[in-house]
Design an enzyme around this catalytic site. Structure first.
Site, PDB file in Angstrom:
ATOM      1  N   TYR A  33       5.213  52.746  91.140  1.00 14.80           N
ATOM      2  CA  TYR A  33       4.249  51.649  91.076  1.00 14.80           C
ATOM      3  C   TYR A  33       4.460  50.816  89.824  1.00 14.80           C
ATOM      4  O   TYR A  33       5.207  51.209  88.919  1.00 14.80           O
ATOM      5  CB  TYR A  33       2.815  52.188  91.136  1.00 14.80           C
ATOM      6  N   ARG A 100       6.496  65.481 107.953  1.00 14.14           N
ATOM      7  CA  ARG A 100       6.516  66.158 106.652  1.00 14.14           C
ATOM      8  C   ARG A 100       7.660  67.169 106.552  1.00 14.14           C
ATOM      9  O   ARG A 100       7.696  68.154 107.278  1.00 14.14           O
ATOM     10  CB  ARG A 100       5.174  66.860 106.400  1.00 14.14           C
ATOM     11  N   LYS A 148       8.240  55.422  86.629  1.00 13.97           N
ATOM     12  CA  LYS A 148       6.818  55.094  86.838  1.00 13.97           C
ATOM     13  C   LYS A 148       6.407  55.563  88.231  1.00 13.97           C
ATOM     14  O   LYS A 148       6.230  54.766  89.165  1.00 13.97           O
ATOM     15  CB  LYS A 148       6.557  53.601  86.626  1.00 13.97           C
ATOM     16  N   GLU A 181       2.594  60.180  74.472  1.00 16.75           N
ATOM     17  CA  GLU A 181       1.949  58.903  74.812  1.00 16.75           C
ATOM     18  C   GLU A 181       0.584  59.196  75.411  1.00 16.75           C
ATOM     19  O   GLU A 181       0.219  60.356  75.628  1.00 16.75           O
ATOM     20  CB  GLU A 181       2.809  58.110  75.807  1.00 16.75           C
ATOM     21  N   LEU A 206       6.938  56.749  79.182  1.00 12.57           N
ATOM     22  CA  LEU A 206       7.205  55.545  79.959  1.00 12.57           C
ATOM     23  C   LEU A 206       7.547  54.419  78.982  1.00 12.57           C
ATOM     24  O   LEU A 206       6.868  54.250  77.962  1.00 12.57           O
ATOM     25  CB  LEU A 206       5.964  55.158  80.772  1.00 12.57           C
TER      26      LEU A 206
HETATM   27  N1  PDD Z   1      -0.167  52.525  82.870  1.00  9.14           N
HETATM   28  N2  PDD Z   1       2.451  55.207  79.516  1.00  9.14           N
HETATM   29  C1  PDD Z   1       1.982  55.558  80.727  1.00  9.14           C
HETATM   30  C2  PDD Z   1       2.036  56.992  81.128  1.00  9.14           C
HETATM   31  C3  PDD Z   1       1.466  54.581  81.598  1.00  9.14           C
HETATM   32  O1  PDD Z   1       1.007  54.934  82.804  1.00  9.14           O
HETATM   33  C4  PDD Z   1       1.422  53.227  81.167  1.00  9.14           C
HETATM   34  C5  PDD Z   1       0.889  52.140  82.056  1.00  9.14           C
HETATM   35  C6  PDD Z   1       1.905  52.908  79.885  1.00  9.14           C
HETATM   36  C7  PDD Z   1       1.921  51.492  79.370  1.00  9.14           C
HETATM   37  O2  PDD Z   1       2.879  50.725  80.081  1.00  9.14           O
HETATM   38  P1  PDD Z   1       2.704  49.149  80.267  1.00  9.14           P
HETATM   39  O3  PDD Z   1       2.585  48.566  78.916  1.00  9.14           O
HETATM   40  O4  PDD Z   1       3.943  48.757  80.970  1.00  9.14           O
HETATM   41  O5  PDD Z   1       1.435  48.922  81.077  1.00  9.14           O
HETATM   42  C8  PDD Z   1       2.431  53.923  79.102  1.00  9.14           C
HETATM   43  C9  PDD Z   1      -0.709  51.597  83.846  1.00  9.14           C
HETATM   44  C10 PDD Z   1      -1.389  50.440  83.219  1.00  9.14           C
HETATM   45  C11 PDD Z   1      -1.567  52.368  84.823  1.00  9.14           C
HETATM   46  O6  PDD Z   1      -1.165  53.482  85.185  1.00  9.14           O
HETATM   47  O7  PDD Z   1      -2.623  51.876  85.227  1.00  9.14           O
END
Ligand code: PDD
Length: 285
Positions: A33, A100, A148, A181, A206
């Site tokens: 995503y 599945r 992601k 993170e 990420l």
């Molecule tokens: N999350 N680390 C993780 C684990 C994340 O899921 C996200 C983003 C980030 C920040 O990435 P970015 O700056 O590209 O949004 C770091 C999104 C916003 C979410 O899961 O809703």
């Protein structure tokens, strides 16, 4: 205006939008995503998000459902149909529908879903002015946090742990006591020497698009930073702490676990960096 979702070629009322029960995203979290910020009706860092999306798909050997051009057109249409001026677009691609069975199915069409949502800039600003609390939790995720993936159960558990303690976010900590993170954000500190520090990208975090853009802006402005891992102790004793993401932008943190950061108000560097990032978004929109 009622919400509209895009599902595999159709624009549908949000409440009627659905996916097959044997979608592999539903059964195996076999999908990826993106969350893209919309400011003044424009997408921020669209190319960065596209690149990361294509990389995530490639790493999981999921075919892109279409080329980038048509995908971007659908994104614009979803934003338009939902009347989003400031907010986010959510885009999800799964391997598709198949009986599945764990291995990749043959000849399956990937499933594409998009939604868009309004977010209040005023509310975001109020949150930033007060600053937020963070808790630390063990990082129990897998070795491919650079993808992601919609497989977010450890992130869900981390965010719930934060919520249970009335905190906004949970920073995850690896087995060596280093901060990786947040559950949905990247983590930053400003140490007692005034140096901005964030973890380098690797398979353990990420590669946040907000993180990358902020680093680029810092470089342009000649603000020094260090890309290195930091310990929980450094986090607790930092002069300032903040987090970044597409939904939070740059958000000051005023308390981590039981440790009040600075004087308990957003730090001056964090406030400046938020403004730098907001200016960047305004200029890009
Ligand atoms: N999350 N680390 C993780 C684990 C994340 O899921 C996200 C983003 C980030 C920040 O990435 P970015 O700056 O590209 O949004 C770091 C999104 C916003 C979410 O899961 O809703």
């Amino acid at each position: 205006m009622s919400r509209i979702a895009y599902v595999n070629g159709q624009y549908l009322p949000h409440r009627h939008a659905s996916i097959h029960i044997e979608d592999r995203g539903y059964q195996f979290a076999d999908g990826v995503y993106e969350v893209v910020t919309i400011v003044n009706g424009k997408m921020i860092d669209e190319e960065g998000h596209m690149e990361r999306l294509w990389r995530s798909l490639g790493e999981l050997q999921i075919d892109a459902p279409m080329k980038a051009g048509p995908l971007k057109m659908i994104m614009r249409e979803v934003v338009r149909r939902n009347g989003v001026v400031n907010g986010i677009i959510y885009l999800q691609i799964t391997r598709g529908v198949a009986p599945r069975d764990h291995p990749f199915p043959k000849n399956t069409t990937p499933a594409l879903v998009m939604t868009a949502k309004r977010l209040s800039m005023d509310k975001s600003e109020r949150t930033a002015q007060a600053g937020v609390n963070v808790v630390t939790v063990p990082d129990i995720r897998w070795d491919r946090c650079d993808i992601k993936s919609v497989s977010l159960l450890p992130n869900v558990l981390a965010k719930q742990a934060a919520k249970d303690k009335n905190a906004y976010e949970a920073f995850q900590v690896d087995k060596n006591g280093m901060v990786t993170e947040g559950s949905s954000t990247n983590a930053w500190i400003v140490n007692q020497d005034g140096k901005v520090i964030t973890r380098p990208t690797s398979n353990e975090i990420l590669a946040g698009i907000t993180r990358a853009s902020l680093l680029r802006e810092l470089e342009k402005k000649g603000v020094e930073f260090e890309l290195r891992s930091f310990t929980v102790e450094e986090l607790h004793n930092a002069r300032e702490v903040f987090l970044t993401s597409s939904t939070s932008y740059v958000l000051p943190v005023v308390k981590v676990d039981e440790h009040v950061i600075g004087n308990g108000n957003p730090g001056s560097i964090s406030v400046t960096l938020r403004q730098i990032y907001r200016d960047f978004m305004e200029d890009a929109s």
